[in-house]
Design a protein around this motif. Structure first.
Motif, PDB file in Angstrom:
ATOM      1  N   PRO A  27       0.920  -1.137   0.083  1.00 44.37           N
ATOM      2  CA  PRO A  27       0.166  -0.167   0.027  1.00 44.37           C
ATOM      3  C   PRO A  27       0.715   1.253   0.009  1.00 44.37           C
ATOM      4  O   PRO A  27       2.060   1.120   0.398  1.00 44.37           O
ATOM      5  CB  PRO A  27      -0.685  -0.231   1.150  1.00 44.37           C
ATOM      6  CG  PRO A  27      -0.114  -1.180   2.160  1.00 44.37           C
ATOM      7  CD  PRO A  27       0.823  -2.098   1.310  1.00 44.37           C
ATOM      8  N   THR A  31       0.138   4.676   5.671  1.00 45.39           N
ATOM      9  CA  THR A  31      -1.233   3.948   5.916  1.00 45.39           C
ATOM     10  C   THR A  31      -2.023   4.174   7.084  1.00 45.39           C
ATOM     11  O   THR A  31      -2.922   3.874   6.903  1.00 45.39           O
ATOM     12  CB  THR A  31      -1.007   2.502   5.608  1.00 45.39           C
ATOM     13  OG1 THR A  31      -0.101   1.871   6.607  1.00 45.39           O
ATOM     14  CG2 THR A  31      -0.507   1.893   4.369  1.00 45.39           C
ATOM     15  N   LYS A  32      -1.274   4.927   7.771  1.00 51.22           N
ATOM     16  CA  LYS A  32      -1.684   5.379   9.041  1.00 51.22           C
ATOM     17  C   LYS A  32      -1.179   6.593   9.548  1.00 51.22           C
ATOM     18  O   LYS A  32      -0.380   7.163   9.111  1.00 51.22           O
ATOM     19  CB  LYS A  32      -1.797   4.257  10.149  1.00 51.22           C
ATOM     20  CG  LYS A  32      -0.317   3.966  10.424  1.00 51.22           C
ATOM     21  CD  LYS A  32      -0.425   2.737  11.441  1.00 51.22           C
ATOM     22  CE  LYS A  32       0.991   2.265  12.018  1.00 51.22           C
ATOM     23  NZ  LYS A  32       0.959   1.138  12.740  1.00 51.22           N
ATOM     24  N   GLN A  63      -2.317  12.120   5.300  1.00 48.32           N
ATOM     25  CA  GLN A  63      -2.362  11.428   6.666  1.00 48.32           C
ATOM     26  C   GLN A  63      -1.781  12.413   7.721  1.00 48.32           C
ATOM     27  O   GLN A  63      -1.063  13.299   7.534  1.00 48.32           O
ATOM     28  CB  GLN A  63      -1.468  10.438   6.770  1.00 48.32           C
ATOM     29  CG  GLN A  63      -1.999   9.169   6.175  1.00 48.32           C
ATOM     30  CD  GLN A  63      -3.079   8.426   6.581  1.00 48.32           C
ATOM     31  OE1 GLN A  63      -3.223   8.652   7.854  1.00 48.32           O
ATOM     32  NE2 GLN A  63      -3.684   7.529   6.009  1.00 48.32           N
TER      33      GLN A  63
END
Length: 147
Positions: A27, A31-32, A63
């Protein structure tokens, strides 16, 4: 000769098939939310510079970049938090020259060479040595002689 042509054709077809099969790509990073550890108290130059850069990273990455001040022990507390974080790339931090000096002065709860890796130089700061105008020295050589 016909066998060689058949094998070559089969290999080319197989290579073409493998080339078109979608891969299981990782990904897109991050991702966070990302944690940025600053080993200094809030309100100082390190935190201010970190917030300016973090705001731009929020836009680019899409993010949150969370600034976490962890001051104390000559930057060791904050640097230990970085070194002992999950190695997923979502926690990073700021170090200064203390990162190089601390191993020669103390036993550290982390190994600066094995547990951490440099990513980028963020800022280049110039430091000045200043004294009261009436001090009997005007440069470092004068200060050394005076001491």
């Amino acid at each position: 000769m016909k066998l060689i042509r058949t094998c070559t054709t089969a290999l080319l077809v197989a290579a073409g098939l493998f080339h078109t099969i979608p891969s299981a790509a990782q990904p897109v990073f991050p991702t966070k939310p990302v944690h940025w550890i600053v080993p200094f108290p809030p309100g100082g130059a390190a935190e201010i510079a970190s917030r300016v850069i973090a705001n731009r990273l929020r836009v680019v990455w899409g993010q949150p970049v969370l600034i976490d001040s962890k001051p104390g022990a000559g930057t060791i507390i904050g640097t230990e938090a970085i070194a002992k974080s999950a190695p997923d790339g979502h926690t990073f931090g700021l170090v200064i020259t203390a990162h190089v000096v601390n191993p020669s002065l103390r036993k550290l709860p982390y190994d600066t060479l094995k547990d951490l890796t440099g990513v980028s130089q963020l800022v280049n700061l110039h430091l000045a040595f200043i004294a009261h105008a009436s001090a009997p020295y005007n440069n470092i050589a004068d200060l050394v002689a005076y001491s």
